[in-house]
Motif scaffolding. Structure first.
Motif, short mmCIF file in Angstrom:
data_model
loop_
_atom_site.label_atom_id
_atom_site.label_comp_id
_atom_site.label_asym_id
_atom_site.label_seq_id
_atom_site.Cartn_x
_atom_site.Cartn_y
_atom_site.Cartn_z
N PHE A 70 0.84 -1.19 0.00
CA PHE A 70 0.00 0.00 0.00
C PHE A 70 0.88 1.24 0.00
CE2 PHE A 70 -2.90 -3.17 1.84
CZ PHE A 70 -3.98 -2.98 0.99
N ASP A 71 0.50 2.20 -0.82
CA ASP A 71 1.32 3.38 -1.06
C ASP A 71 1.06 4.46 -0.01
OD1 ASP A 71 2.88 5.34 -2.10
OD2 ASP A 71 1.63 5.75 -3.85
N TYR A 72 1.95 4.53 0.97
CA TYR A 72 1.86 5.53 2.03
C TYR A 72 3.05 6.49 1.94
CZ TYR A 72 -1.98 3.51 4.74
OH TYR A 72 -3.21 3.07 5.16
N LYS A 73 3.32 7.01 0.78
CA LYS A 73 4.47 7.91 0.64
C LYS A 73 4.24 9.22 1.38
CE LYS A 73 6.05 6.13 -3.80
NZ LYS A 73 6.29 6.43 -5.24
N HIS A 74 2.96 9.59 1.55
CA HIS A 74 2.62 10.84 2.22
C HIS A 74 1.70 10.52 3.41
CE1 HIS A 74 4.32 12.91 -1.23
NE2 HIS A 74 3.55 12.16 -2.00
N PRO A 75 1.70 11.37 4.42
CA PRO A 75 0.79 11.13 5.55
C PRO A 75 -0.67 11.23 5.12
CG PRO A 75 1.82 13.30 5.71
CD PRO A 75 2.53 12.58 4.61
N TYR A 76 -1.47 10.30 5.58
CA TYR A 76 -2.88 10.28 5.24
C TYR A 76 -3.78 10.60 6.43
CZ TYR A 76 -2.68 8.56 0.46
OH TYR A 76 -2.49 8.45 -0.91
N LEU A 77 -3.31 10.32 7.64
CA LEU A 77 -4.14 10.49 8.82
C LEU A 77 -3.60 11.58 9.73
CD1 LEU A 77 -4.77 6.76 9.79
CD2 LEU A 77 -6.18 8.23 8.34
N GLN A 78 -4.52 12.20 10.47
CA GLN A 78 -4.11 13.20 11.44
C GLN A 78 -3.32 12.56 12.57
OE1 GLN A 78 -6.69 16.38 12.67
NE2 GLN A 78 -8.35 15.60 11.38
N GLY A 79 -2.42 13.34 13.15
CA GLY A 79 -1.67 12.88 14.31
C GLY A 79 -2.10 13.69 15.53
N ASP A 80 -1.25 14.57 16.01
CA ASP A 80 -1.58 15.42 17.16
C ASP A 80 -2.72 16.38 16.80
OD1 ASP A 80 0.46 14.21 18.55
OD2 ASP A 80 1.93 15.78 18.10
N TYR A 81 -3.59 16.59 17.78
CA TYR A 81 -4.70 17.52 17.56
C TYR A 81 -4.16 18.93 17.46
CZ TYR A 81 -9.22 19.80 17.83
OH TYR A 81 -10.32 20.56 17.52
N GLN A 82 -4.59 19.66 16.42
CA GLN A 82 -4.21 21.05 16.23
C GLN A 82 -5.44 21.93 16.39
OE1 GLN A 82 -1.53 21.72 12.76
NE2 GLN A 82 -1.87 19.54 12.36
#
Length: 319
Positions: free
Chosen positions: A94-106
Motif C-alpha cells: 500500500f502506497d503511504y508515501k505521504h501522511p494520510y491520517l491526522q496525528g496530534d490535535y491542532q
C-alpha cells in the motif's frame, strides 16, 4: 416486545458533567473547546456517554469511564482533507508515501479536517436532516436507537444496526402550558421507502417502541433537557454563543419537572427534497395515501429541509 430489550436511558452525572467542563478549560482540551464553539456540531446525550454529530456523522463518542474524558472517533474521519481516502497498492504494497491520517490535535485545524472528511460520508438524507435541525433549539436528540443491548453510534457494526428501531430526531413542541416530546422520521423524496409502504411499517414499529417505553422516555428526555441547559451554560462560560436565556429557563423547568412534558406516542414523518413539479405530480397521490393512514398533523412535507419541522419553529428561543 422482547424481554431482552434493555431500558432506554439518557443520563450524565454531575461529576461527569464537571469532567467535561474541566476538559474544556484544560490545556489539553482544545478538541472539546473547539467542538463546543462550533455551531454546526450537535451534542447528543447517551447513557453516561456523549456523541457529537456533524451532518449525520458521529465524529466523536465521548466516554467518562475511569474518571477521565476520553473521545473516540472513527479512523475514516482522520483522513486529511486533501487526500483521497482510497490508497493505491503498488507492487504488493500500500502506497503511504505521504501522511494520510491526522496525528496530534491542532487547534481549529484538526476539527476542520475532520468535518471535511465527514462530509465525504454524508448522503442526501443526512444532509437534509442536518439542515432541518440546524439552529433549531427545540431539537434535543438525534439518531435515537432502541435495541436489544447497548445503543450504538452510526459507525458501529451494521448487523447490530439491523436489530434496531432508530428514529432520526426528537424535538420539543409547545403544547398548552408545557411541551410535547415528538419523534420524527426523516426521508428524502428520492427514498423508495416512501413509495412502497415500508415507511408506514417503520413508523408502526416506532410507535410500538414509544408506547411500551413511556415512563423511561419521559425520565430520559427530562435528563436530556438538563444536559442541554448545562451544555449551553458551559458554552457561554467559554465565550461562545448559546441559547437565549428564556430557552435555558425552559430547559431548566423541563429538567426539574416544573413544566409538563407529554410523550406523543405516534411518531411523525418529515419528507423533503422535492420540487414543484414533483409536488403536484408523483408526490401528490402518495402524500394523500400517507395522510390517510397517519393524519395530516403527523406529516410535514416541504421541498426545502432547512425550513424545519414546524413553520417558524427556528425563530423561537433561537441561538
Amino acid at each position: 416486545m422482547e424481554a431482552s430489550f434493555r431500558p432506554f436511558v439518557r443520563s450524565i452525572s454531575g461529576d461527569q458533567m464537571q469532567l467535561l467542563k474541566d476538559a474544556a478549560n484544560a490545556p489539553g482540551g482544545a478538541w472539546v473547546h473547539d467542538a463546543l464553539g462550533d455551531p454546526e456540531l450537535f451534542f447528543a446525550l447517551r447513557d453516561e456517554r456523549v456523541d457529537v454529530y456533524y451532518r449525520g456523522r458521529a465524529i466523536y463518542s465521548i466516554d467518562f469511564s475511569g474518571g477521565k474524558v476520553t473521545p473516540r472517533t472513527h479512523v475514516k474521519y482522520l483522513v486529511l482533507d486533501d487526500r483521497d481516502p482510497y490508497i493505491k497498492m503498488q507492487n504488493g504494497s500500500f502506497d503511504y508515501k505521504h501522511p494520510y491520517l491526522q496525528g496530534d490535535y491542532q487547534v481549529s485545524v484538526s476539527l476542520r479536517q475532520m468535518k471535511a472528511a465527514a462530509r465525504t460520508f454524508s448522503g442526501v438524507e443526512s444532509m437534509g436532516v442536518y439542515a432541518a435541525i440546524k439552529d433549531d433549539p427545540f431539537v434535543i436528540d438525534v439518531e435515537v436507537a432502541f435495541n436489544r443491548s447497548t445503543e450504538v453510534t452510526e459507525h458501529d457494526d451494521l448487523e447490530v444496526g439491523r436489530k434496531q428501531d432508530r428514529v432520526d430526531v426528537v424535538r420539543l413542541r409547545r403544547a398548552g402550558d408545557g411541551f410535547d416530546l415528538v419523534f420524527w422520521e426523516a426521508k428524502h423524496f428520492s427514498n423508495s421507502e416512501l413509495f412502497n409502504d415500508k415507511i408506514l411499517s417503520q413508523l408502526a414499529a416506532y410507535e410500538r417502541q414509544l408506547q411500551s417505553r413511556k415512563d423511561q422516555l419521559l425520565v430520559a428526555f427530562r435528563n436530556v433537557c438538563g444536559f442541554h441547559r448545562d451544555l449551553d451554560q458551559l458554552r457561554k462560560s467559554l465565550g461562545f454563543k448559546g441559547a437565549a436565556d428564556t430557552h435555558l429557563t425552559t430547559l431548566e423547568k423541563l429538567a426539574d419537572e416544573s413544566l409538563p412534558l407529554n410523550l406523543v406516542k405516534e411518531p411523525s414523518l418529515f419528507v423533503f427534497g422535492f420540487d414543484n413539479d414533483q409536488k403536484v405530480g408523483r408526490w401528490k397521490t402518495r402524500k394523500e395515501r400517507i395522510e390517510a393512514v397517519l393524519g395530516k398533523e403527523r406529516l410535514r412535507a416541504i421541498g426545502n429541509a432547512s425550513k424545519g419541522f414546524e413553520p417558524g419553529g427556528k425563530k423561537k428561543g433561537f441561538r
